[in-house]
Design a protein around this motif. Sequence first.
Motif, mmCIF file in Angstrom:
data_model
loop_
_atom_site.group_PDB
_atom_site.id
_atom_site.type_symbol
_atom_site.label_atom_id
_atom_site.label_comp_id
_atom_site.label_asym_id
_atom_site.label_seq_id
_atom_site.Cartn_x
_atom_site.Cartn_y
_atom_site.Cartn_z
ATOM 1 N N ASP A 1 -4.896 17.007 10.876
ATOM 2 C CA ASP A 1 -5.882 18.073 11.062
ATOM 3 C C ASP A 1 -7.293 17.609 11.312
ATOM 4 O OD1 ASP A 1 -4.501 20.283 11.102
ATOM 5 O OD2 ASP A 1 -4.882 20.925 9.067
ATOM 6 N N ASP A 2 -7.630 16.418 10.826
ATOM 7 C CA ASP A 2 -9.055 16.131 10.918
ATOM 8 C C ASP A 2 -9.453 15.414 12.198
ATOM 9 O OD1 ASP A 2 -7.572 14.128 10.033
ATOM 10 O OD2 ASP A 2 -8.761 13.638 8.279
ATOM 11 N N ALA B 1 -23.862 21.027 3.953
ATOM 12 C CA ALA B 1 -23.145 21.032 2.677
ATOM 13 C C ALA B 1 -24.132 21.104 1.515
ATOM 14 C CB ALA B 1 -22.283 19.789 2.561
ATOM 15 N N ASP C 1 -13.122 23.575 17.697
ATOM 16 C CA ASP C 1 -12.447 24.818 17.310
ATOM 17 C C ASP C 1 -12.542 25.855 18.423
ATOM 18 O OD1 ASP C 1 -13.684 24.363 13.996
ATOM 19 O OD2 ASP C 1 -11.628 24.115 14.705
ATOM 20 N N VAL D 1 -22.666 25.602 16.642
ATOM 21 C CA VAL D 1 -22.853 24.154 16.753
ATOM 22 C C VAL D 1 -21.680 23.424 16.122
ATOM 23 C CG1 VAL D 1 -24.361 22.255 16.088
ATOM 24 C CG2 VAL D 1 -25.346 24.431 16.747
ATOM 25 N N ARG D 2 -21.276 23.882 14.948
ATOM 26 C CA ARG D 2 -20.152 23.230 14.272
ATOM 27 C C ARG D 2 -18.842 23.467 15.004
ATOM 28 N NH1 ARG D 2 -20.806 25.244 8.261
ATOM 29 N NH2 ARG D 2 -22.283 26.733 9.090
ATOM 30 N N ASP E 1 -20.647 30.850 7.680
ATOM 31 C CA ASP E 1 -19.644 30.000 7.024
ATOM 32 C C ASP E 1 -18.316 30.729 6.936
ATOM 33 O OD1 ASP E 1 -21.826 28.360 4.581
ATOM 34 O OD2 ASP E 1 -21.402 27.961 6.685
ATOM 35 N N GLN F 1 -28.487 19.595 10.196
ATOM 36 C CA GLN F 1 -27.673 18.407 10.436
ATOM 37 C C GLN F 1 -28.336 17.185 9.849
ATOM 38 O OE1 GLN F 1 -27.148 18.222 14.633
ATOM 39 N NE2 GLN F 1 -26.013 20.035 14.704
ATOM 40 N N THR G 1 -27.501 25.076 12.734
ATOM 41 C CA THR G 1 -26.932 24.327 11.619
ATOM 42 C C THR G 1 -27.800 23.152 11.206
ATOM 43 O OG1 THR G 1 -24.777 24.816 12.562
ATOM 44 C CG2 THR G 1 -24.850 23.162 10.837
ATOM 45 N N GLN H 1 -11.049 29.071 11.871
ATOM 46 C CA GLN H 1 -10.256 27.861 11.685
ATOM 47 C C GLN H 1 -8.866 28.178 11.150
ATOM 48 O OE1 GLN H 1 -12.775 25.405 9.234
ATOM 49 N NE2 GLN H 1 -13.602 24.324 11.012
ATOM 50 N N ILE I 1 -16.632 30.852 10.324
ATOM 51 C CA ILE I 1 -16.041 29.572 10.711
ATOM 52 C C ILE I 1 -14.677 29.418 10.051
ATOM 53 C CG2 ILE I 1 -16.197 27.083 10.419
ATOM 54 C CD1 ILE I 1 -19.128 27.258 10.846
ATOM 55 N N SER I 2 -14.605 29.677 8.758
ATOM 56 C CA SER I 2 -13.333 29.464 8.084
ATOM 57 C C SER I 2 -12.288 30.464 8.576
ATOM 58 C CB SER I 2 -13.524 29.522 6.570
ATOM 59 O OG SER I 2 -13.221 30.771 6.073
ATOM 60 N N ALA J 1 -18.694 21.257 18.093
ATOM 61 C CA ALA J 1 -18.532 19.843 17.771
ATOM 62 C C ALA J 1 -17.118 19.547 17.299
ATOM 63 C CB ALA J 1 -19.536 19.450 16.692
ATOM 64 N N ASN J 2 -16.528 20.500 16.621
ATOM 65 C CA ASN J 2 -15.228 20.264 16.019
ATOM 66 C C ASN J 2 -14.068 20.610 16.944
ATOM 67 O OD1 ASN J 2 -13.968 19.359 13.701
ATOM 68 N ND2 ASN J 2 -13.408 21.444 13.136
ATOM 69 N N LYS K 1 -7.303 27.554 19.938
ATOM 70 C CA LYS K 1 -5.904 27.797 19.578
ATOM 71 C C LYS K 1 -5.552 29.272 19.726
ATOM 72 C CE LYS K 1 -6.654 26.095 15.409
ATOM 73 N NZ LYS K 1 -6.453 25.747 14.017
#
Lengths: 298, 280, 400
Positions: free
Chosen positions: C30-31, C389, C122, C115-116, C93, C373, C371, C100, C96-97, C119-120, C306
């Motif tokens: 997953d990562d 975080a 998703d 931004v996240r 937040d 960073q 975000t 995901q 995002i979850s 980058a990821n 996805k």
Amino acid sequence: MTSVAMSEPPPRQGPGRRLSTFLYRHPRVRLWALLAVPALWLGGVYLGSLAYLLLASFWTADPFTAQLVHEFTLDNFRRIIETPVYRDVAWRTVKMAALVTVACAVLAFPLAYYMARIASTRMRNLLVVAVLMPLWGSYLVKAYAWRTILSGEGVINWALGPFGVEFDGYSNTGLWLVFTYLWLPYMVLPVYAGLERIPSSLLEASSDLGGRSIRTFFSVTLPLVFPAVVAGSIFTFSLTLGDYIAPGLISSDQFIGTVIYREYGTALPVAAAYALVPIAIIVAYLLVARRLKAFESL
Amino acid sequence: MVESPLTRFFVRLGAGVTLFFIYFPLVVIALYAFNEQVTQQWPIQDWSTKWFSVAFHNESVRAALKNSVIAGLVATAVALVLGTLASLAIARYRFFGREAVTFVVILPIALPGIVTGLALQGTIEDVLGPLGVRFGLATIVIGHATFCVVVVYNNVLARLRRTAGNLDEASADLGADSWQTFRYVMFPQMRTALLAGGLLAFALSFDEIIVTIFTAGAIQTLPIWMYATLFRPTELPIVNVVALFMILLSIIPVYFAQKLAGDTGVAGREAERKAGRARR
Amino acid sequence: MRRNRLAVWGAFALLIGALSLVAAGCGGGDDEGSGSASTEIEGLGANLDEIKANAKTEGQVNLVIWPGYAVLTDEFTAATGCKVSTKDGASSDDMISLLQSGAYDGGSFSGNATVRLMANGDVAPIDTEFISNWDDIQEGIKNQDYNSRDGQAYGVPHGRGPNYLMFRTDQVPEGTDSWNVIWDDDQLAKYKGKISIYDDSIFIADAALYLKATQPDLGIDNPYQLTQEQFDAAVELLKKQAPSVGEYWPGDVAKQIQSYTNGDSVVGTTWPYQYVELQKANVPVAIVKPKEGTTGWSDTWMVSSKAEHPNCMYLWMDHMASPEAQAAVAEAFGEAPVNIKACDLTKDKSHCDTYHADDEAWWDDVYYWTTPQADCADDDDSTSCVTQADWQAAWTEIRS
């Protein structure tokens, strides 16, 4: 012995019967056959998920992408132990759960007693339905209804208005009222069942021996019904401990549930670590409850 | 009766207070269902029944209701099977790990819902996800069935404890095989307990929100629809209508569940009382 | 006896251990963020006709949105055959979850989510050829760092707006034009218990923004990229404010609307949506963009890499960029549309002027959500900033 006309079909031969005979002769296999599916479900699906949660509490989430990084670390536990807010929130939640349990017990008792020992049969049936019905009333709507009731312009302040008292409903006091309200049926039913199980002969014997109502109550009734109260308290305590919806609607303070709910999306490991706190508390509570024989009163 | 009149007076008073406490918020909901305005103010200014027709024609409500019913039926079916199997094992056998099984069956309902929900969601997303499992009705059912098991388990176990095991032995002695014994001897004894347990399991699943939020994905059950709509100021009154509907609708199954399970409770007390009077 | 019990517990432990290994093994895949920048999504058609045809088969689109963002859904369903199901997000937040989890096809995201997500991997970059309204979107909104990456567009802009200061005109002086009404000690005492604040870590930026104006020696420039010293100052300010806050509203707009209606809250931060609703209910409130400037958001519709229904999602993104939808949502939410053709279609003809849709200068002191960073999102390698975080962890402490 006269012959009785057999209304049942004669014994069959065939694979069904052979299997049945085999099972009859091997009780162990029977036992495993019975337990296999529930064990797989509860053990595999449920305990497996809990195991995953436990695992996740040792990982970290990437600070930017929130993806789980599978590296063992104790940072999450360090954080929830060292940062005061987590301790304060946990303590606040436990206190609330205890206060709610007490309030539920106090409110439930007269009603349960009335239902078990004083009401007529018809009345009792009616009351059981009456107590169970609100369970269907949707937890959410009840919580939201209390939001309006507790508001500065709501029913409570409207009723207190003539007395010049102002009540800040959106506080932990208001939340305590809401929780008590929500979980009350879960306390009434076991206590009612427990009170019902007490044979009248015991109470009559106590009064025959010269005990007045109060004495009978404290020396006979209360000890006998105590396991049932503990059984009910399992629900009120556990439901309050993990709730995240009602606190969000009523109070501004954080509770264990709200902290976990906020953090799980992008910081799952911390949420998972913190989730171990209510798990540990409940498991301990259950062990004590089992000792007090509450499981038979569930 | 053992209690003094004074005690009985106070008990009646306490019971009345508690009953009032239980019902007045429900009355408030009922009143708000007839509130014309969108904002929930008190006292209610204008009255109207328009929200009833809005709710009836709302497609998401109907879809959510359908999802809730399907999930409830499937979860109840699974819980009935698992709960019966588990309680049969516990009631009729002695084995090591017996206490552990009782503990594990109770755990889903004793642990706070958020923990169960979190655990299930994490597992479904990270472990089952790569295997192609998506959030949906199936995952909802998995969550519900897991804690509905205990409701069925409790009911059936209580019944099995009350019925003697030697009836099964007698049946076998008379030549029945295991399936026949189950069908003609055990099942009729358990029937009402199963029904009561099933009704309560359905109720539990129907109203569940805390765990379902984590396992539902994009699907809406009725409680999830309510939760989403509570946040939408213009559609709030529909929720009151739906809630009122659910409360009224619940009288029927709850009443029957009580009738079915109450055959020892109520009747037992009556019999006891009559016997006590007869002895004197 | 003891042996049997040990055996049972042993088997138990083995089961848990085996499952853990499985979990660890399966989790490993997953990562990896998908490094590819392809617009390909499984099931997406190769041209517009194919997309429209596929959409009819898909028949459904699941969206994560800010409250009130999905408009004209019945018209959309009638035109494309895709039913729309939405989930309101409480915060970036949260959104995002939700995305995901794989249960949603896309949604409307603010800069602190996009931004996240980009980058990821998703979300997938979009092929602007398939968006018929693309050319009508304001140039100044396109190709920003919150909706594009490596020159590729990652989504269709939706609209933008500021976080206003909102107050009840019968409790707070009408001319209020500064954030000090929720930060200064004597103001906090005056409105104690009646202040309404957005419940998300991104609000730390609002504190930083106030410090930018009132404590210039801290040197705050970008309220989202803060050094540890600047961050600590902002957190302290928030902790000072916390006891006076009556409610933290977590994207639950109905909650804030109800409390302003009942007078339980009289001043705080808000989205234009609540203001529009309160106006409709004749509650005496006013909004203002304070002189210190404010935080805000510029939102973009993005499609999940996805996505189960990518074709319906593309049609939806195009639909939301159309003048009709832009006009509808801009008026319902109270924001500035990004398709200027919408300005002719709004019921209130001066809507675009009121909301400064074309007035770039007005947006100079509106700092869109983005975000935090570690590398401060600048090209200077020597700077290091507090991470997302840490913002989140601090927010839990502030809320206490």
